[in-house]
Design an enzyme around this catalytic site. Sequence first.
Site, PDB file in Angstrom:
ATOM      1  N   ASN A 357     -36.575 -16.105   2.266  1.00 22.77           N
ATOM      2  CA  ASN A 357     -37.308 -15.115   1.462  1.00 22.77           C
ATOM      3  C   ASN A 357     -36.891 -15.258  -0.001  1.00 22.77           C
ATOM      4  O   ASN A 357     -35.697 -15.357  -0.300  1.00 22.77           O
ATOM      5  CB  ASN A 357     -36.999 -13.709   1.949  1.00 22.77           C
ATOM      6  CG  ASN A 357     -37.088 -13.598   3.451  1.00 22.77           C
ATOM      7  OD1 ASN A 357     -38.124 -13.871   4.017  1.00 22.77           O
ATOM      8  ND2 ASN A 357     -35.972 -13.271   4.084  1.00 22.77           N
ATOM      9  N   GLU A 390     -31.547 -23.209   2.523  1.00 26.30           N
ATOM     10  CA  GLU A 390     -32.395 -22.097   2.075  1.00 26.30           C
ATOM     11  C   GLU A 390     -32.508 -22.073   0.546  1.00 26.30           C
ATOM     12  O   GLU A 390     -33.575 -21.772   0.004  1.00 26.30           O
ATOM     13  CB  GLU A 390     -31.881 -20.760   2.606  1.00 26.30           C
ATOM     14  CG  GLU A 390     -31.680 -20.684   4.132  1.00 26.30           C
ATOM     15  CD  GLU A 390     -32.857 -21.149   4.978  1.00 26.30           C
ATOM     16  OE1 GLU A 390     -34.002 -21.158   4.465  1.00 26.30           O
ATOM     17  OE2 GLU A 390     -32.640 -21.546   6.141  1.00 26.30           O
TER      18      GLU A 390
HETATM   19  N1  BES Z   1     -38.040 -21.245   7.215  1.00 25.01           N
HETATM   20  C1  BES Z   1     -37.016 -21.434   8.161  1.00 25.01           C
HETATM   21  C2  BES Z   1     -36.789 -20.266   9.068  1.00 25.01           C
HETATM   22  C3  BES Z   1     -37.845 -20.106  10.137  1.00 25.01           C
HETATM   23  C4  BES Z   1     -37.855 -20.939  11.215  1.00 25.01           C
HETATM   24  C5  BES Z   1     -38.793 -19.130  10.065  1.00 25.01           C
HETATM   25  C6  BES Z   1     -38.826 -20.801  12.188  1.00 25.01           C
HETATM   26  C7  BES Z   1     -39.768 -18.980  11.014  1.00 25.01           C
HETATM   27  C8  BES Z   1     -39.790 -19.829  12.093  1.00 25.01           C
HETATM   28  C9  BES Z   1     -35.684 -21.732   7.460  1.00 25.01           C
HETATM   29  O1  BES Z   1     -35.788 -22.335   6.216  1.00 25.01           O
HETATM   30  C10 BES Z   1     -34.963 -22.708   8.334  1.00 25.01           C
HETATM   31  O2  BES Z   1     -35.392 -23.814   8.445  1.00 25.01           O
HETATM   32  N2  BES Z   1     -33.904 -22.273   8.983  1.00 25.01           N
HETATM   33  C11 BES Z   1     -33.150 -23.090   9.890  1.00 25.01           C
HETATM   34  C12 BES Z   1     -31.866 -23.523   9.306  1.00 25.01           C
HETATM   35  C13 BES Z   1     -31.818 -24.890   8.747  1.00 25.01           C
HETATM   36  C14 BES Z   1     -30.424 -25.218   8.276  1.00 25.01           C
HETATM   37  C15 BES Z   1     -32.339 -25.960   9.653  1.00 25.01           C
HETATM   38  C16 BES Z   1     -32.828 -22.266  11.108  1.00 25.01           C
HETATM   39  O3  BES Z   1     -33.175 -21.087  11.135  1.00 25.01           O
HETATM   40  O4  BES Z   1     -32.259 -22.808  12.050  1.00 25.01           O
HETATM   41 ZN    ZN Z   2     -36.251 -24.352   6.152  1.00 24.10          ZN
END
Ligand code: BES
Ligand code: ZN
Length: 968
Positions: A357, A390
């Site tokens: 966000n 992020e």
């Molecule tokens: N945008 C994603 C979070 C997300 C994932 C929102 C699936 C909705 C559905 C965030 O940027 C992300 O990728 N988070 C990863 C961590 C990353 C280090 C791979 C996560 O949540 O595991």
């Molecule tokens: Zn991501």
Amino acid sequence: MGAKGFFISKSVGVVGIVLGAGAVATIIALSVVYSQEKTKTDGQVSPTDGAVTTTGPAVTTTTAPSNEPWDKYRLPKSLVPDNYRVTLWPRLTPDPITKLYIFTGNSTVIFKCVEETQLILIHSNKLNFTELENGQKASLTTVGNGAPAPAIKSSWLAVKTQYLVLQLAGVLVKDQQYMLSTTFTGELADDLGGFYRSEYVENNETKIVATTQMQPTDARKAFPCFDEPAMKAIFHITLIHDLGTIALSNGNETGTSNNVIDGKQVLVTVFEPTKKMSTYLLAFIVSDFDFIKTTLDGVLVRIFARKEAIAAKQGEYALNVTGPILKFFEKYYNSSYPLPKSDQIALPDFNAGAMENWGLITYRETALLYDSKYSSNSNKERIASIISHELAHMWFGNLVTLRWWNDLWLNEGFASYVEYLGADHAEPGWNVKDLIVLSDIHRVFAVDALASSHPLSSKEEDIQRPEQISELFDAISYSKGASVLRMLSDFLTEDLFKVGLSSYLKEFAYGNTVYTDLWDHLQRAVNNSGSPPLRNVHDIMNTWVLQMGFPLITINTTTGIVTQKHFLLDPDSIVTAVSPFNYEWIVPIKWMKTNIIQNPKWLQSKSENMTEMKLSEGGWVLANVNTVGYYRVNYDRGNWDRLLAVLSTNHQDLPRINRAQLIDDAFNLARAKEIPTILALETTKYLQKEREYIPWESALDNLDFFYLMFDRSEVLGPMQDYLRKQVTPLFGHFKTNTSDWTTIPAGHMDQYNQVNAISKACSTGLEECQTLVKDWFAAWMNDPGVNKIEPNLRSTVYCSAIAAGGAEEWNFAWGQFLNTTIATEAEKLRAALACTKEPWLLNRYLEYTLKSTFIRKQDATSTIVYIASNVVGQPLAWDFIRDRWSYIFTQYGGGSFSFSNLINGVTKRFSTKFELQQLEQFKKDNAEVGFGSGTLAVEQAIERTKANIKWISENKEPVLNWFVAESK
Ligand code: BES
Ligand code: ZN
């Protein structure tokens, strides 16, 4: 929070009062609305379309396929939002009668009409609108001095497509701005999506946090909005909240004032308007959390968490690394951080790992909070990389946003690549950049080598429904995306990559793009550099983005002929998907010849003669140096033998990533029947001398497949003997190195490998290891107040001790799990509890996974997967999810990554005809309920099971014999 100079306009107060009164009326209506909504099915009937037909005398009613705009998942192009004013009031205590937690709100959106229309469609899901005197759910006025807005003729909710539909008595005029206002109520449920509730206990008091998770399509669950990423707008947010709580949103708070609404003392916090942004990046949070802060070149940086966690200084590490990582990205993107503040908050209930966000990043507690008394080096690394990931999105994704979800892979793939660069900058001693090979490349090779894989890029029209969008958050988007971008950055050179990137961000700031816009900017950078490579960026990248899979490059060092073909893990699988490039790729090849790095080559067709690769007088060829290429490599047998000889004599002559890669390639080539399985096993013999983590981990990951296939057979004994023999020197090395386990190895990677040494030595039955671990755990059980087990080793020590122990050990650990307020400690215990060999304990634990007072909803599916990873637990977990699929699916179906992980987790051991049959039956039985984000995973599981059956029948004998011979 300070309390001076606050200003609250009268109108905010008045709005609040209206809101309050409306709320009381709607609380009761709310539960009624839900039951009504559930009964509405696919063929949503509008009051005007009259499409329902009754067929024959039977009671069945069918709906004619209707093609009304509100039946389509994409918004029409007629209206474009400009700005919103949204006021939300979450109630942190349940309604005494309905027992529901709710929120109330009102919203106005100013939009421009760009095409004349009589219809307004705005996303809305599970919101209950307060009807006006005229019976409509919204009011519409003209902005400025145009003609008065047409009246709203009818308004209803299209449940399936998640719209509030407003039909107008007249037309909206092109280029005129209008304002649409609504008042509404929603449930603040514990469902981890939209505006939801998180609970925790502090000082024996249950506390509630109201928080949000909008991505991809749940902003519409918090307020009516044009919920598509290209519908960027400015948001003016106001939150109403209880005394003693703080409110956060994307912008800085401009002030908080005391107010009385509905006779209730409340605080009203107004936020600065946001920058122009997408709805999925919004966040609203009300909590009684504490925070720590710093300022960095005028940017306010804060870390929020439960008071207890902040008091225990668990936010310090995150705060310490955020500054350097932000600075790194400002330099990398050549663009200053676009917002005045950067908040990051750790939430007790959170489905994903973290969410970007804009200006208010949300995390699971384990992904943000660090405590040196409890956290391992692996926990610490996760925090650094997830923060980096992020923060990378603050520019790539947030400032510049892909137009539609079909290009999600570029957003997530990019962040998944550069997270390593940012983390490396914050922790330069760790060598984290190497880990992309294990965590992304090897991970995704496993699924991208299946005939049921899919290309990175999807067509815009193929991605419509929310489930289709959720399904895109998979290993292909993340890990293949990261891998091919790393390859691209490498062959362009990082400097050129950065130039193109920064001009892309400049041109499209606050706007939207498609993935080829990035290629255009990179191409421009290449052209301006004066040294264009032989093919353009589009041509090269198309072959990696538009077709699934990856090539196997075969180098024949006796002829110098280099060929490529589509690599399939199961050589008998049939690829039905056609590729625009016939499964040929344009392949950059970095290579070395007998210790010396050579000039890179390009393979641009099926087969080429590369005379430099011909070996006339001894030596060896090694291709894909440091695994920067997204492909596997095979060689003629003579070259393999010479590489094996190097491994056994001077393994350090090969880069350590390539030692890991040789092992991974060999094992997978063997599975694809390109080389004998025995040759793959031979690559593990030199491990007796290997001390580095990456090659060891690669070998253990690959041998895990052997465990999955053979740990219910007679191969297990000799395999254990062999591995015990291989790992014993490593165990001894760390014993000496840590003065008998009293110190911690200095290097980050060494710390990882120490864990490998202990966990493998113990699990293969090395007595010295088992005694050591048992004693550590027993000492803790004797004196539960003091846990002296080194945090890095806790996961493996807990698991070994619980596996070796019985109910007493299990119950002790369970008690510790329930008691701890440290998320990272709870996580270690939760995983270890799945290690017991007692079926009744495992079955009881499975039951606990669906009781959210025991296991948080966010952790349910991963706990089932832990249990399924245990050879004893696997059939129990499979029975469990088959039995409750529809319940699990409806309760936990929102989980983004979780469903594919769950399917993969419970089926990964499948290797018999009978299991295949069960799996196919499972697919049939639940066709109606569906598999949500796990749909593709079911196909992959079936394909994998078939391959496993064949693999076992062909390999069991020779593998058994080899282990018997080599374990002597
Ligand atoms: N945008 C994603 C979070 C997300 C994932 C929102 C699936 C909705 C559905 C965030 O940027 C992300 O990728 N988070 C990863 C961590 C990353 C280090 C791979 C996560 O949540 O595991
Ligand atoms: Zn991501």
